[in-house]
Write a protein that holds these residues in place. Structure first.
Motif, PDB file in Angstrom:
ATOM      1  N   VAL A 206       0.822  -1.404   0.152  1.00 15.14           N
ATOM      2  CA  VAL A 206       0.113  -0.015  -0.032  1.00 15.14           C
ATOM      3  C   VAL A 206       1.278   1.055  -0.111  1.00 15.14           C
ATOM      4  O   VAL A 206       0.649   2.108  -1.037  1.00 15.14           O
ATOM      5  CB  VAL A 206      -1.172   0.007   1.229  1.00 15.14           C
ATOM      6  N   ILE A 207       2.083   0.926   0.753  1.00 12.98           N
ATOM      7  CA  ILE A 207       2.673   2.741   0.942  1.00 12.98           C
ATOM      8  C   ILE A 207       3.245   2.604  -0.717  1.00 12.98           C
ATOM      9  O   ILE A 207       3.835   4.239  -0.553  1.00 12.98           O
ATOM     10  CB  ILE A 207       3.391   2.328   2.726  1.00 12.98           C
ATOM     11  N   PHE A 208       3.993   1.831  -1.146  1.00 16.04           N
ATOM     12  CA  PHE A 208       4.597   1.795  -2.144  1.00 16.04           C
ATOM     13  C   PHE A 208       4.547   2.087  -3.589  1.00 16.04           C
ATOM     14  O   PHE A 208       4.510   2.965  -4.470  1.00 16.04           O
ATOM     15  CB  PHE A 208       5.647   0.566  -2.836  1.00 16.04           C
ATOM     16  N   SER A 209       2.953   2.135  -3.138  1.00 19.12           N
ATOM     17  CA  SER A 209       1.805   2.403  -4.680  1.00 19.12           C
ATOM     18  C   SER A 209       1.376   3.903  -4.879  1.00 19.12           C
ATOM     19  O   SER A 209       1.604   4.217  -6.142  1.00 19.12           O
ATOM     20  CB  SER A 209       0.488   2.010  -4.488  1.00 19.12           C
ATOM     21  N   PRO A 210       1.702   5.437  -3.969  1.00 17.93           N
ATOM     22  CA  PRO A 210       0.806   6.150  -4.710  1.00 17.93           C
ATOM     23  C   PRO A 210       1.361   6.357  -5.856  1.00 17.93           C
ATOM     24  O   PRO A 210       1.799   7.389  -6.734  1.00 17.93           O
ATOM     25  CB  PRO A 210       0.887   6.870  -3.159  1.00 17.93           C
ATOM     26  N   ALA A 211       2.997   6.831  -5.363  1.00 13.04           N
ATOM     27  CA  ALA A 211       3.662   7.781  -6.584  1.00 13.04           C
ATOM     28  C   ALA A 211       3.618   6.376  -7.937  1.00 13.04           C
ATOM     29  O   ALA A 211       4.045   7.754  -8.607  1.00 13.04           O
ATOM     30  CB  ALA A 211       5.226   6.851  -5.843  1.00 13.04           C
ATOM     31  N   LYS A 212       3.966   5.084  -7.584  1.00 10.94           N
ATOM     32  CA  LYS A 212       4.182   4.911  -9.252  1.00 10.94           C
ATOM     33  C   LYS A 212       2.234   5.012  -9.991  1.00 10.94           C
ATOM     34  O   LYS A 212       2.117   5.340 -11.104  1.00 10.94           O
ATOM     35  CB  LYS A 212       3.808   2.765  -8.908  1.00 10.94           C
ATOM     36  N   LEU A 213       1.346   4.839  -8.994  1.00 13.45           N
ATOM     37  CA  LEU A 213      -0.201   5.079  -9.486  1.00 13.45           C
ATOM     38  C   LEU A 213      -0.291   6.465 -10.115  1.00 13.45           C
ATOM     39  O   LEU A 213      -0.596   6.801 -11.151  1.00 13.45           O
ATOM     40  CB  LEU A 213      -1.098   4.669  -7.730  1.00 13.45           C
ATOM     41  N   ALA A 214       0.333   7.613  -9.456  1.00 15.03           N
ATOM     42  CA  ALA A 214       0.886   8.571 -10.350  1.00 15.03           C
ATOM     43  C   ALA A 214       1.227   9.065 -11.014  1.00 15.03           C
ATOM     44  O   ALA A 214       0.687   9.553 -11.979  1.00 15.03           O
ATOM     45  CB  ALA A 214       1.412   9.683  -8.938  1.00 15.03           C
ATOM     46  N   ALA A 215       2.566   8.086 -10.752  1.00 13.91           N
ATOM     47  CA  ALA A 215       3.615   7.650 -12.838  1.00 13.91           C
ATOM     48  C   ALA A 215       2.496   7.894 -14.376  1.00 13.91           C
ATOM     49  O   ALA A 215       2.679   7.485 -15.093  1.00 13.91           O
ATOM     50  CB  ALA A 215       4.393   7.347 -12.452  1.00 13.91           C
ATOM     51  N   LEU A 216       2.068   6.576 -13.055  1.00 15.22           N
ATOM     52  CA  LEU A 216       1.452   5.594 -14.990  1.00 15.22           C
ATOM     53  C   LEU A 216       0.209   5.719 -15.318  1.00 15.22           C
ATOM     54  O   LEU A 216      -0.044   5.618 -16.592  1.00 15.22           O
ATOM     55  CB  LEU A 216       1.322   3.742 -14.495  1.00 15.22           C
TER      56      LEU A 216
END
Length: 541
Positions: A206-216
């Protein structure tokens, strides 16, 4: 600096940039491997829509396609078209909602026992140390689990990581409630710990997902805001747990109600993630940076990060900042009660810290989305947070300073806590094109490890008070003197900030790729497919 990240930027007049007029590219990344392939060879290896495990719109060897599912094999023309016409999809907000709800639910499960630890211990005949371990298990699991989560995010994909995290979170919340059923369970602590361990595994995903979600999924002008919204939902969950658990649990018989209520958001997040998240990446990328994001293989990606001087400085310093703020949050009640402040006031200070942190993150996210001043915002915020931390270390030892302490905690959250989403974006900018999961995940893992060390050190430096005690602590122990520990906390915060301000300098690699059309090329591997940038460079984009 570009070579430190394992790639060479393509400049306009270079004759030996690795691409001949015929399109043949030769790449080398720090001796880790090299490859020579033509654009036709790379295109021939792109998977068709019907190939198992590598469908358009889903990650295949870390790559993305720009065509809709069912369109067949992607051609160079498709790639160029996708890069030339970025597109956003309304369902990105549904994806963001699922991740945010999951993060908020996971945080409430983390700290649901802590505010009512004495009642839980008494009702289930547990020791205080056992109840504390229900929260500490998150820190322990985060270090090895975080490494696995990085691999899952960058190798398997964001969709699988989110659904897996949602199910782990739901199963953990359900497992915790089993001892409260009508059937008598002789060892409730084992079920509590097992459930918390599953939730702790979910936390790393959960913690690692936000930046990748925003980038993709989000365009360049919305990335920082989307990252902020998903990231700040976690402290929002912490705030909910601190307010809701004491309100629900007045006596032991109320514990089943509390555990049952916390299952509701976990089940909603699981349902939303399972039914509404259909793919890891959109059919057409929302920005050139999303198209050029390559997600290096796990071990090569970690190696590239460790060779990147700017990233190492950011990871160590901001990871230390995460450790400082984690220690502050965990020890706040113990520090203030030793100076005569009530537990209710400590809870108020903790709430102000989180609320102003969320408010500051909202303002800062909108600001950097418009200005792209990631470095300046991070350095300024940490400098002001260091001053607030120093003020807290001095004032917290005084009696009768409730208003001043509340104001300092608010400023500490406003300046320090709010920097987290921006710093995660900065980690991606300085390490691009390494996968977003690895870039942000390694910072978090280091922060958890440093947080454990800082907490152990701070508690070890406390001594018994020799002057008259005004302690309001309820644990029956003598009052402790936190003066040395608090000064050390402020000193560490200042040290990490100074190192970051003086020695951290980096270009914004992802923004440069988007604005100049210079896409960094991925480190080749024998089985890898050519990244988006391979097609973009040959097309002259």
């Amino acid at each position: 600096m570009a070579r430190d990240c394992g790639y060479w930027p393509r400049t306009g007049g270079d004759a030996d940039d690795g691409l001949t007029p015929e399109g043949t590219g030769t790449e080398t990344a720090g001796g880790l491997g090299n490859s020579t392939e033509t654009a036709r060879d790379g295109g021939d290896r792109r998977s068709s829509a019907g190939r198992t495990g590598d469908e358009p719109g889903t990650p295949g060897d870390g790559q993305r396609t720009a065509v809709d599912t069912g369109d067949g094999p992607m051609t160079e023309g498709d790639a160029v078209s996708g890069l030339g016409s970025p597109r956003t999809y309304a369902r990105r907000w549904l994806f963001l909602l699922a991740v945010s709800l999951l993060s908020c639910s996971n945080a409430t499960l983390w700290l649901s026992f802590a505010p009512v630890a004495d009642i839980v211990a008494q009702h289930f005949l547990l020791s205080t140390e056992q109840v504390n371990w229900l929260s500490l298990i998150y820190f322990v699991v985060a270090i090895p689990g975080g490494i696995v989560a990085i691999w899952v995010l960058d190798s398997v994909g964001l969709q699988a990581a989110t659904i897996l995290g949602a199910w782990l979170n739901f199963l953990g919340s359900t497992l915790r409630a089993l001892p409260c059923l009508a059937v008598r369970i002789p060892r409730p602590f084992a079920f509590f710990m097992a459930g918390q361990s599953l939730c702790a595994l979910a936390q790393t995903l959960v913690i690692f997902s936000p930046a990748k979600l925003a980038a993709l999924w989000f365009p360049e002008h919305q990335r920082a805001t989307a990252n902020m919204m998903a990231t700040m939902s976690n402290p929002l969950g912490i705030l909910v747990a601190n307010l809701l658990s004491p309100a629900l649990v007045k006596k032991g018989e109320n514990i089943p109600l509390m555990l049952g209520i916390y299952i509701i958001p976990a089940s909603l997040a699981c349902l939303l993630a399972t039914t509404c998240i259909w793919e890891s990446v959109p059919p057409t990328p929302p920005s050139a940076g999303a198209a050029g994001s390559t997600s290096e293989k796990f071990l090569p990606g970690i190696w590239l990060l460790l060779r990147n001087k700017a990233y190492v400085i950011l990871a160590m310093c901001f990871g230390g900042g995460i450790g400082v703020f984690s220690s502050f949050s965990a020890l706040l009640e113990q520090i203030l009660c030793a100076s005569g402040y009530s537990s209710e006031f400590s809870g108020l200070c903790g709430a102000l810290f989180i609320v102003f942190g969320i408010l500051g993150a909202l303002i800062l996210g909108l600001y950097v989305d418009r200005t792209k001043h990631f470095t300046e915002a991070t350095k300024t915020g940490l400098c002001l947070a260091s001053l607030a931390c120093l003020a807290f270390s001095l004032v917290a030892q005084l009696q009768g300073q409730a208003i001043v302490l509340a104001a300092i905690c608010s400023l500490l959250g406003l300046f320090g806590f709010s920097v987290a989403p921006v710093a995660m974006e900065l980690a991606i900018e300085c390490s691009f094109p390494v996968g977003e999961g690895a870039a942000t995940g390694l910072v978090f893992v280091l922060g958890q490890a440093e947080g454990v060390l800082i907490m152990v050190l701070l508690t070890a430096l406390t001594v018994q008070r020799t002057d008259p005690s005004f302690s309001t602590c309820q644990n029956g122990e003598d009052s402790l003197d936190w003066t040395v520990s608090l000064l050390l906390l402020a000193g560490l915060c200042t040290l990490f900030t100074c190192v970051l301000v003086l020695f951290f300098h980096t270009p914004y690699r992802r923004l440069q790729a988007e604005s100049g059309g210079l896409f960094p090329r991925r480190m080749p591997s024998p089985t890898s497919k050519p990244p988006w940038s391979h097609y973009a460079v040959q097309a002259g984009l």
